[in-house]
Each structure stands twice: as C-alpha cells, then as structure tokens.
Design an enzyme around this catalytic site. Sequence first.
Site, PDB file in Angstrom:
ATOM      1  N   GLY A 106      17.785  15.103 -32.424  1.00  0.00           N
ATOM      2  CA  GLY A 106      17.543  15.602 -31.066  1.00  0.00           C
ATOM      3  C   GLY A 106      18.277  14.766 -30.038  1.00  0.00           C
ATOM      4  O   GLY A 106      18.652  15.269 -28.967  1.00  0.00           O
ATOM      5  N   ALA A 107      18.493  13.491 -30.363  1.00  0.00           N
ATOM      6  CA  ALA A 107      19.168  12.609 -29.400  1.00  0.00           C
ATOM      7  C   ALA A 107      20.631  13.024 -29.211  1.00  0.00           C
ATOM      8  O   ALA A 107      21.212  12.811 -28.154  1.00  0.00           O
ATOM      9  CB  ALA A 107      19.071  11.166 -29.852  1.00  0.00           C
TER      10      ALA A 107
ATOM     11  N   GLY B 187       0.808  -1.209   0.000  1.00  0.00           N
ATOM     12  CA  GLY B 187       0.000   0.000   0.000  1.00  0.00           C
ATOM     13  C   GLY B 187       0.843   1.261   0.000  1.00  0.00           C
ATOM     14  O   GLY B 187       1.959   1.294  -0.531  1.00  0.00           O
TER      15      GLY B 187
END
Length: 517
Positions: free
Chosen positions: A407-408, A172
Amino acid sequence: MAISPETLAELKQKRAHAEAGGGAEKAALRHAKGQLTARERISGLIAEGTFQEFGLHAQHATRHFGMEAKDLPGDGVIAGTGYIEGRPVALFSQDFAVAGGSLGTMHAKKICDVMDYAMRAGMPIVGISDSGGARIQEGVESLSGYGQVFNRNVLASGVVPQIAVIAGSCAGGAAYSPALMDFIIMTKSNASMFICGPEVIRAVTGQVTTMDEIGSAHAHAERSGNIHFVADNDQEALAIVQRLLSFLPSNNMTDPPHYLSQDLTMAEDMGFNDVVPETTKEAFNVKDVIARLCDGADFLEVQESFASNIVIGLGRIGGIVTGIVANQPMVKAGALDIDASDKAARFIRFCNIFNIPLVTLVDVPGFLPGVYQEQHGIIRHGAKMLFAYGAATVPKITVILRKAYGGAFLAMCSRDMGADLVLAWPSAEIAVMGAEGAVQILYRKDLKNAENPVEEAAKRAEDYRQEFASPYLSARRMFVHDVIEPARTKAAVSLALRNLLSKRENRPPKKHGNIPL
Ligand code: HXC
C-alpha cells in the site's frame, strides 16, 4: 489654506507617542532577554520605508473594568503591510510591552482588518505572536475577537499563505490562530505555546510536567509536530519567514516564483549512480539525493525533527519551485507511520493549494507494523496520504529509488494515484511485499524441507526480486514510464517539470472532499 505648524506638530507628537508603545524601559527589558520589540520585528522583516501601518491610533473603544486610566498605544499590536523581496505582505506583531500584548476588541479589529486586506489584495499574512492571551478586562469581547481572527484564518486558508512566528507567550486558545495557519516558526528561548500549562495540568490530572516538556520549541518540533521551524532567536525567525516566502506565490491565483529564465541542464550527474548501496539492507541518506536534485543544493526542509522517516520541503529543480516528499531509509527504514503520514499529507495539500508541483522520492518498505500503529489509526492516517495525492492536481512526478512495496507504493504517489510521470532506478523493487516476507509465504513448505533453509531463503529472495519485484516488470506494464540511469534523474525531472507547467486537470465540482481526519 496650508496645514498649520501646530497641527503638524500635534500629528507628529501623536504618532511618536503611539510608536513608542510600552516605552523605552520596557523595550530595554526585552533587549536584555535577547528579544526584539514588536516594532523591531516588523522592521527586521520588511524593506526599509515600505511599512504602511493600519490602526496606529487605535485604542480600546469602551471603558472596561480596571482600564479606565490605562493608555494602550496601538492597543498592543502593530499591523500593516510591507515589502519582502519586492513583494507585498500583510503583517501583525503583538506588542508585549502594551498590556502584555493581550488581545482586546481593537487589537482583534486591527488583526482582522489587515487579514481582510491581505485576502482582497492576494498577499501573504505573517503574524508574530507574543501575548498574554485574551485581555482579561475585556471579558467576552476578547473571546469574540479571537473568534473573528480564527474565522479569518480559515477564510484565508488556501487563498494566501499564512505564516505564524511564536516569539513569546502563546497561551490557551490563542495558540489556535497559529495552528490554523500554514507554517509556524518558534524561537528556541523566550517562547512557549500550550493549551493548559503545567499548573493547570497538575491541578486537574495530578500529572507533574514542565513548560520545557509540553510548551517549548523543541517539544513542538520533535514531539507534538505542531511547529515547522525552530529559530535560535527573533532575528533567525524573521530570516526563516523571508526564506520561506522566497518559495511561495503571493496567493492561490498566481504561480510560485519560478526562475524560468534559467537554462535547463541536461548534463548527467554521475554522483546519483553511487547513492544506493549494493546490498538492499543498507540504508542511504535520501537528503543526498534531494541535494543533488535541488538547484545549488538549496533545500528548505520543513518539520526536520518530526517524523524524520519522511522528508518534506521546498527547493527549485531546473528553476521550478517544487515540493519534495521523500522516504528517509535512515529512519525506521523509511516506513510510513502515523506521524509521517500526517506530516506528508498536510504538506502535499499545501503545495497543491499554492500551485507548487510535487516530486516524490520513494524507498519505502511499507506501512510500519505495530500494535500502537494499528490501535492509533494507521489506516485513517495512512489514508490521508492517499487522499492528498489523489486530490492534488498540480504536476506530480515520482522517482522510485529502491523499495516500493504494498500500500505504501500507492501512498507514495504511484501512477494510479495520479502521478503524471513515474521513473524508476534500476535498483527499484516494486511488489506486493518485500522479498524476505514474500518468500516465507510462498515457499514455507519448501524451505522447511530444504537442506539449508537460510541459504535457500536468500536464494529465493534474490529470485523473487528478479522475477516479481523487477522495475522492468512494472515498466513492461507501464506502471513506470521509464527505468533510467540515476545519473539522468535531475535532467529528466527538470524536463518533466517544465513540460508540466501548463498542466490542467478538471474534476467534477463539489464543495470539498471528505479527507479522513
Ligand atoms: C490583561 C495582561 C494579560 C491578560 C498579561 N497582562 N496578560 N493583561 N490580560 N491576559 C499584563 C499584565 O497585567 C502586565 O501588566 C503585563 O501584561 C505584563 O505581564 P506580566 O505578568 O508582568 O509579565 P510576565 O511575568 O512576563 O508574564 C507573562 C505571562 C503572564 C506568562 C503571559 O502575564 C500570564 O500568565 N498572563 C495570563 C496568561 C493567560 O492565562 N491568559 C489567558 C489565556 S486563555 P502591567 O500593567 O503590570 O505591565 C485565553 C483564552 C483565549 O487566552 C481563548 C480564545 C478562544
């Protein structure tokens, strides 16, 4: 007047009672399952005789429903400080043998107390989870206790390293304290971590699943990415904590434990020259490069089984503790995807917080194309890498081994993203996109009319590599500082790390940046 023998005997008896925890019978049950007791976990972690315990005599402060007659030694958690490799750490270890290690008021107070102490003194926090969660009999007070622990996890984040060991049940909301820490180590058997277990999932959604599928160490190591290390057993989990701490500073105001007395080796390592295969389509294992870079090939890989298209971890290069981020061409050709971006970005931020320089090894064809990637937010996730590198003020050294496209190229810490030094191997290809794709866009008509389109495309791709993707082109424009023979990589990186040890960078004051989450 001397303390009477009776008084001393009483103290001894009280200590022995509290130290016995849930008793010998419950300890035997743990051992039968191959687990250590909460106290054994602490003594297995720290140097003998260094444990200074906080709250040995603590018990629940008020009487709660169903607990009037219960004696809960230590309130189900052991807390205090000890030494690992000569440095102090703060620890708590939940005692399943006492009320299932459930968290009540005093249990929470003990954890919070030791965390506050760690933050004041600047020492790492190690928390061992083995608990039935919120103590049912203490109702909302136990929820409040969790709130106080979570809040301290947040306050301590970026101040001292926090390491969680999941060595039992972690159910939990209780799972959120480890989740707020820097690293989670989980044991293979006897441990589980989940928010809603299989019964709840079935009752609410009708989906049938197993604990192995959603809450086991391998589920979290391979699928969810929630944890960083899997241990065979309690003993190995403790050994991982020790190894991890051997690379980390005690707090954000100090340097990591560099071995500065070590002489730099400026010798060439010809083995680097053989790493990259002749043909660009053939993959190589970037871990071979990492092993050559790290002193004694000693590399602590983090999240090895999750998003393996990027490799992250800690090592020493020329004695300097370094965080390494590397594309892995063996997996998904080293492309960046959602999980790889998340994994690397968080690690980069961790290193930055704790003054650990970053070395980035690049062989990236780009961001991974795909509907799933676009629909699940590769833009948002990829932006995390840009953000993390751009925001990092620690020394940043980038070595482009082969591909660095689009972009990498920027997301792998290019010069414009703040790299202090960018080196390229002669095998590097740096351009807007890969040769095959670019040729199709630039020369579609020519290729259509060519006698042998396949041959022509291959020829033009080779020309493209020479003309547009050559590392010398980037070097001419100073996007890379130097094109080096691979054999010189370790010497060059070691030297730069030493040079950059005193790096200072000032930025405008602000509360914090707004990283895309
Ligand atoms: C009080 C608890 C307890 C709890 C276990 N015990 N969990 N006591 N509060 N939450 C006690 C048991 O009564 C028992 O006491 C002893 O611990 C050992 O438990 P067993 O059930 O006998 O052990 P085992 O069969 O190994 O099962 C372990 C377990 C199970 C799987 C963890 O105990 C369990 O399901 N507990 C409840 C888990 C749970 O749902 N917790 C709440 C989660 S929600 P005796 O005296 O018999 O030895 C939550 C909210 C946090 O935690 C929110 C934070 C924001």
